[in-house]
Design a protein around this motif. Structure first.
Motif, short mmCIF file in Angstrom:
data_model
loop_
_atom_site.label_atom_id
_atom_site.label_comp_id
_atom_site.label_asym_id
_atom_site.label_seq_id
_atom_site.Cartn_x
_atom_site.Cartn_y
_atom_site.Cartn_z
N ALA A 34 0.98 -0.83 0.03
CA ALA A 34 -0.05 0.12 0.20
C ALA A 34 0.90 1.46 0.02
O ALA A 34 0.40 2.30 -0.84
CB ALA A 34 -0.04 0.45 1.33
N GLU A 35 1.86 0.95 0.95
CA GLU A 35 3.01 1.91 1.06
C GLU A 35 3.23 2.16 -0.26
O GLU A 35 4.03 3.59 -1.04
CB GLU A 35 3.84 2.16 1.54
N VAL A 36 4.12 1.36 -1.51
CA VAL A 36 4.62 1.56 -2.25
C VAL A 36 3.85 1.75 -3.69
O VAL A 36 4.37 2.54 -4.17
CB VAL A 36 5.63 -0.05 -3.07
N LEU A 37 2.80 1.18 -3.80
CA LEU A 37 2.05 1.28 -4.88
C LEU A 37 0.55 1.81 -5.18
O LEU A 37 0.52 3.29 -6.05
CB LEU A 37 1.04 0.25 -5.54
N ALA A 42 -1.60 0.50 -8.14
CA ALA A 42 -2.58 -0.83 -6.67
C ALA A 42 -2.05 -2.20 -7.46
O ALA A 42 -2.21 -2.56 -6.65
CB ALA A 42 -3.90 -0.53 -6.49
N VAL A 43 -2.17 -2.59 -8.37
CA VAL A 43 -2.42 -3.84 -9.68
C VAL A 43 -0.47 -3.45 -10.54
O VAL A 43 -0.91 -4.31 -11.00
CB VAL A 43 -3.43 -4.39 -9.83
N TRP A 51 10.33 -0.71 -7.80
CA TRP A 51 10.75 -0.65 -6.70
C TRP A 51 11.74 -2.07 -5.74
O TRP A 51 12.58 -1.22 -5.39
CB TRP A 51 8.68 -1.00 -5.34
N TRP A 52 11.66 -2.67 -6.41
CA TRP A 52 12.26 -4.30 -5.46
C TRP A 52 13.96 -4.00 -5.96
O TRP A 52 14.39 -4.79 -5.18
CB TRP A 52 11.70 -5.51 -6.26
N TRP A 229 -5.06 1.11 -0.46
CA TRP A 229 -4.82 0.14 -1.38
C TRP A 229 -6.14 -0.79 -1.46
O TRP A 229 -6.46 -1.68 -1.35
CB TRP A 229 -3.47 -0.20 -0.71
N TRP A 230 -6.93 -0.40 -2.76
CA TRP A 230 -8.26 -1.32 -2.20
C TRP A 230 -8.13 -2.37 -2.83
O TRP A 230 -8.99 -3.69 -2.03
CB TRP A 230 -8.72 -0.54 -3.98
#
Length: 311
Positions: A34-37, A42-43, A51-52, A229-230
């Motif tokens: 939720a913090e990253v996306l 969201a998907v 990010w990884w 984050w839905w």
């Protein structure tokens, strides 16, 4: 004794890991996503991959201390989430037996009572019709369906705002009506007389009730995370009705087992308390059991020892 303590510690660690830490790790991972996306990506798996890759190439991927601190923070977050879910589960379990005349509780209880009264009136009408023509199979089916609809609401007249609370309350009422035993006071004594197999079944059913309450806690946590984050909201909306179904099933089994324990071992309780019970347990004997376990006035006044005089 050392072997027993070691085995007990191993079981506690295993139970903690299965019940709280692993679900907490999943929730902590959802918080990270939720913090990253966020809601916008969201998907988006490409954003996650970027990010990884940045995480692996950054300072956290270099020094071991940074990576260790990140892992420790993740585990602490998972443990904290597990404790919060467990606390919410305890609160949910408390609401199951909630009773009172507050505006919300009273309104929910009155709504359930009205449903039960309508179902009970349908049962009485079906039974009167069946008495007039006992040979009609259609009337017998109508009566069975009417009884099933009433039982689906509650086994007795509702007195709690939820189905689960009424199912537990119905066990107390049915035991008191059938045997005159106050189950709340007599249950600790009866528990001491149960064989290990019966205790194991009751403990397993109680653990399933607790697991359903904890699942409600996880569902609420995921639903709250859905604001950021839905996909978490989807998980919460699936978990909450699942928890409701599992709670109903587990509580129904537990209530049936508790009532069966009184049916099978209530006579043993009477004998252990020194009451004559040559045959099946009767309501008269059950009322004497209630008087003893509740420490009511069971000794006639003329046989009481006189109270000591004050000097």
């Amino acid at each position: 004794m050392n072997a027993f303590l070691a085995e007990l510690g191993r079981q506690l660690v295993t139970r903690w890991t299965a019940a709280l830490l692993l679900p907490g790790a999943l929730f902590a991972a959802a918080v990270v996503l939720a913090e990253v996306l966020g809601q916008r990506h969201a998907v988006d798996r490409w954003a996650l991959a970027a990010w990884w890759d940045g995480l692996a190439a950054g300072p956290a991927g270099g020094p071991g201390a940074g990576l260790l601190l990140g892992a420790a923070a993740f585990l602490l977050g998972a443990a904290a989430a597990g404790l919060v879910a467990q606390s919410v589960g305890v609160l949910v379990s408390w609401t199951w037996s909630l009773a009172g005349a507050g505006p919300v509780v009273g309104a929910l209880t009155a709504r359930r009572r009205r449903r039960w009264e309508r179902a009970d009136a349908a049962v009485l009408a079906a039974e009167r019709a069946l008495l007039a023509d006992a040979g009609d199979p259609a009337l017998r089916d109508r009566t069975r369906r009417a009884v099933a609809r009433r039982v689906a609401v509650c086994l007795v007249e509702p007195a709690r705002p939820t189905w689960v609370g009424d199912r537990l309350h119905a066990t107390d009422v049915r035991v008191h009506r059938g045997y005159g035993i106050d189950l709340a006071s007599g249950w600790p004594r009866l528990w001491l007389l149960l064989p290990d197999e019966a205790r194991g079944e009751l403990a397993a059913a109680q653990e399933r009730c607790g697991a359903a309450a904890r699942l409600t806690g996880w569902g609420l946590l995921y639903a709250a995370l859905g604001a950021f984050w839905w996909p978490a909201l989807v998980v919460g909306l699936v978990a909450l009705p699942t928890a409701r179904y599992r709670a109903r099933l587990a509580v129904a089994v537990y209530a049936d087992l508790a009532e069966a324990a009184v049916d099978l071992y209530g006579r043993d309780l009477a004998l252990q308390l020194g009451l004559p019970c040559p045959d099946r347990l009767t309501r008269e004997i059950g009322e004497q059991i209630t008087a003893i376990v509740r420490k009511d006035d069971v000794v006639p006044r003329d046989r009481r020892a006189p109270a000591p005089r004050r000097p």
